[in-house]
Design a protein around this motif. Structure first.
Motif, PDB file in Angstrom:
ATOM      1  N   ILE A 293     -12.798  15.131 -18.170  1.00 55.55           N
ATOM      2  CA  ILE A 293     -13.461  16.130 -19.025  1.00 55.55           C
ATOM      3  C   ILE A 293     -14.948  15.826 -19.170  1.00 55.55           C
ATOM      4  O   ILE A 293     -15.795  16.735 -19.088  1.00 55.55           O
ATOM      5  CB  ILE A 293     -12.776  16.177 -20.398  1.00 55.55           C
ATOM      6  N   PHE A 294     -15.287  14.564 -19.369  1.00 52.20           N
ATOM      7  CA  PHE A 294     -16.703  14.231 -19.549  1.00 52.20           C
ATOM      8  C   PHE A 294     -17.500  14.490 -18.271  1.00 52.20           C
ATOM      9  O   PHE A 294     -18.628  14.996 -18.321  1.00 52.20           O
ATOM     10  CB  PHE A 294     -16.858  12.776 -19.977  1.00 52.20           C
TER      11      PHE A 294
ATOM     12  N   LEU B 213     -11.111  17.665 -28.038  1.00 48.53           N
ATOM     13  CA  LEU B 213     -12.011  17.471 -26.898  1.00 48.53           C
ATOM     14  C   LEU B 213     -11.795  18.557 -25.848  1.00 48.53           C
ATOM     15  O   LEU B 213     -12.772  19.100 -25.291  1.00 48.53           O
ATOM     16  CB  LEU B 213     -11.776  16.089 -26.288  1.00 48.53           C
ATOM     17  N   CYS B 214     -10.550  18.892 -25.568  1.00 49.39           N
ATOM     18  CA  CYS B 214     -10.259  19.932 -24.570  1.00 49.39           C
ATOM     19  C   CYS B 214     -10.761  21.301 -25.030  1.00 49.39           C
ATOM     20  O   CYS B 214     -11.169  22.130 -24.204  1.00 49.39           O
ATOM     21  CB  CYS B 214      -8.764  19.984 -24.285  1.00 49.39           C
TER      22      CYS B 214
ATOM     23  N   SER C 232     -13.356  21.788 -27.292  1.00 52.25           N
ATOM     24  CA  SER C 232     -14.823  21.801 -27.454  1.00 52.25           C
ATOM     25  C   SER C 232     -15.556  21.802 -26.132  1.00 52.25           C
ATOM     26  O   SER C 232     -16.694  22.281 -26.057  1.00 52.25           O
ATOM     27  CB  SER C 232     -15.253  20.590 -28.286  1.00 52.25           C
ATOM     28  N   VAL C 233     -14.954  21.287 -25.051  1.00 48.87           N
ATOM     29  CA  VAL C 233     -15.656  21.254 -23.773  1.00 48.87           C
ATOM     30  C   VAL C 233     -15.789  22.653 -23.183  1.00 48.87           C
ATOM     31  O   VAL C 233     -16.638  22.893 -22.305  1.00 48.87           O
ATOM     32  CB  VAL C 233     -14.908  20.330 -22.785  1.00 48.87           C
ATOM     33  N   ALA C 234     -15.002  23.604 -23.664  1.00 51.88           N
ATOM     34  CA  ALA C 234     -15.110  24.983 -23.178  1.00 51.88           C
ATOM     35  C   ALA C 234     -16.168  25.792 -23.919  1.00 51.88           C
ATOM     36  O   ALA C 234     -16.425  26.942 -23.549  1.00 51.88           O
ATOM     37  CB  ALA C 234     -13.755  25.681 -23.294  1.00 51.88           C
ATOM     38  N   LEU C 235     -16.792  25.230 -24.951  1.00 50.68           N
ATOM     39  CA  LEU C 235     -17.765  25.981 -25.751  1.00 50.68           C
ATOM     40  C   LEU C 235     -19.175  26.019 -25.164  1.00 50.68           C
ATOM     41  O   LEU C 235     -19.867  27.033 -25.322  1.00 50.68           O
ATOM     42  CB  LEU C 235     -17.812  25.401 -27.170  1.00 50.68           C
ATOM     43  N   PRO C 236     -19.702  24.965 -24.519  1.00 48.33           N
ATOM     44  CA  PRO C 236     -21.078  25.054 -23.998  1.00 48.33           C
ATOM     45  C   PRO C 236     -21.340  26.223 -23.060  1.00 48.33           C
ATOM     46  O   PRO C 236     -22.417  26.823 -23.131  1.00 48.33           O
ATOM     47  CB  PRO C 236     -21.263  23.701 -23.297  1.00 48.33           C
ATOM     48  N   PRO C 237     -20.425  26.614 -22.158  1.00 53.69           N
ATOM     49  CA  PRO C 237     -20.728  27.785 -21.310  1.00 53.69           C
ATOM     50  C   PRO C 237     -20.856  29.089 -22.081  1.00 53.69           C
ATOM     51  O   PRO C 237     -21.359  30.070 -21.525  1.00 53.69           O
ATOM     52  CB  PRO C 237     -19.530  27.827 -20.344  1.00 53.69           C
ATOM     53  N   LEU C 238     -20.425  29.130 -23.342  1.00 53.23           N
ATOM     54  CA  LEU C 238     -20.511  30.361 -24.128  1.00 53.23           C
ATOM     55  C   LEU C 238     -21.815  30.473 -24.907  1.00 53.23           C
ATOM     56  O   LEU C 238     -22.042  31.497 -25.554  1.00 53.23           O
ATOM     57  CB  LEU C 238     -19.326  30.434 -25.105  1.00 53.23           C
TER      58      LEU C 238
ATOM     59  N   GLY D  12     -16.293  10.872 -29.214  1.00 59.47           N
ATOM     60  CA  GLY D  12     -16.347   9.562 -29.848  1.00 59.47           C
ATOM     61  C   GLY D  12     -15.049   9.175 -30.528  1.00 59.47           C
ATOM     62  O   GLY D  12     -14.623   8.019 -30.478  1.00 59.47           O
ATOM     63  N   GLY D  13     -14.375  10.154 -31.155  1.00 54.34           N
ATOM     64  CA  GLY D  13     -13.114   9.851 -31.821  1.00 54.34           C
ATOM     65  C   GLY D  13     -12.025   9.425 -30.870  1.00 54.34           C
ATOM     66  O   GLY D  13     -11.305   8.446 -31.119  1.00 54.34           O
ATOM     67  N   ILE D  14     -11.896  10.127 -29.741  1.00 57.09           N
ATOM     68  CA  ILE D  14     -10.819   9.777 -28.812  1.00 57.09           C
ATOM     69  C   ILE D  14     -11.087   8.435 -28.142  1.00 57.09           C
ATOM     70  O   ILE D  14     -10.148   7.681 -27.847  1.00 57.09           O
ATOM     71  CB  ILE D  14     -10.619  10.889 -27.756  1.00 57.09           C
TER      72      ILE D  14
END
Length: 216
Positions: free
Chosen positions: A26-27, A86-87, A89-95, A114-116
């Motif tokens: 994901i990162f 995390l899964c 939130s990673v889809a939000l930057p393209p929006l 950071g939490g995970i």
């Protein structure tokens, strides 16, 4: 983990390995898309750098609090919750379409990231202490392999897009009775130009001038 059987510990090790690989995947998926996000938000290099600080700020704040959450609710529960966040939130930057919105979204993404990392590293340390074997490098290797796998899929996708043939131009139907205009040849074609012969070069005389002819 003193009451777990060897089979349970093996399953736990497999699950933690999957979480480490998922984290790296994901990162890396976010990192390879930074140029596209920069172009989408029309952000300058300075503005993009300030927006990227949201990842670090969110991660630092969450890392301080995740340890207390792990002691209260357990490492495994916190790991699962942070993985879901995390899964998502990673889809939000393209929006996003502005640097300010991108910074706010990356703050959420950094908090989940950071939490995970604190949660499953804490679970991995407990597992190492229970097994009394140095298995921590295998988890870090899974993280690296996950990142490498994401970069390879990104490069393969771009290669297929470049190798895809260009779409054919649509054919326009001509109306009935339409004739294609062709230029007519001239009625009297002009004669081809006569080639000019270059003047011959007369050699210069270097000797004495000839004597005049005698007069009668």
């Amino acid at each position: 983990m003193p009451g777990h059987t060897p089979s349970d510990l093996s399953h736990l090790r497999t699950a933690l390995t999957v979480f480490f690989a998922l984290d790296g995947f994901i990162f890396a998926g976010w990192v390879v898309r930074i140029p596209d996000i920069k172009e989408q938000t029309n952000a300058s290099a300075t503005t993009l750098g300030l927006a990227l600080l949201g990842v670090s700020a969110g991660a630092v704040v969450t890392m301080i609090l995740t340890g207390r959450l792990c002691r209260r609710y357990g490492n495994h529960q916190v790991t699962v919750v942070c993985a879901v966040l995390l899964c998502l939130s990673v889809a939000l930057p393209p929006l996003t379409h502005s640097a300010l919105a991108l910074g706010a979204v990356l703050l959420v993404f950094g908090s989940a990231y950071g939490g995970i990392n604190v949660a499953f590293n804490s679970a991995a340390v407990d597992l190492v202490h229970t097994l009394r074997r140095p298995i921590m490098p295998s988890f870090h290797a899974a993280f690296s392999l996950g990142g490498m796998g994401r970069r390879r899929t990104r490069c393969a996708g771009r290669g297929r897009a470049l190798a895809r043939p260009a779409p054919a131009r649509p054919h326009r139907a001509r109306p009935p009775g339409h004739r294609r205009h062709r230029p007519r040849p001239p009625a009297h074609p002009a004669p081809p130009p006569h080639p000019r012969t270059p003047p011959r070069h007369q050699p210069e005389r270097t000797g004495p001038a000839p004597a005049p002819a005698p007069s009668c």
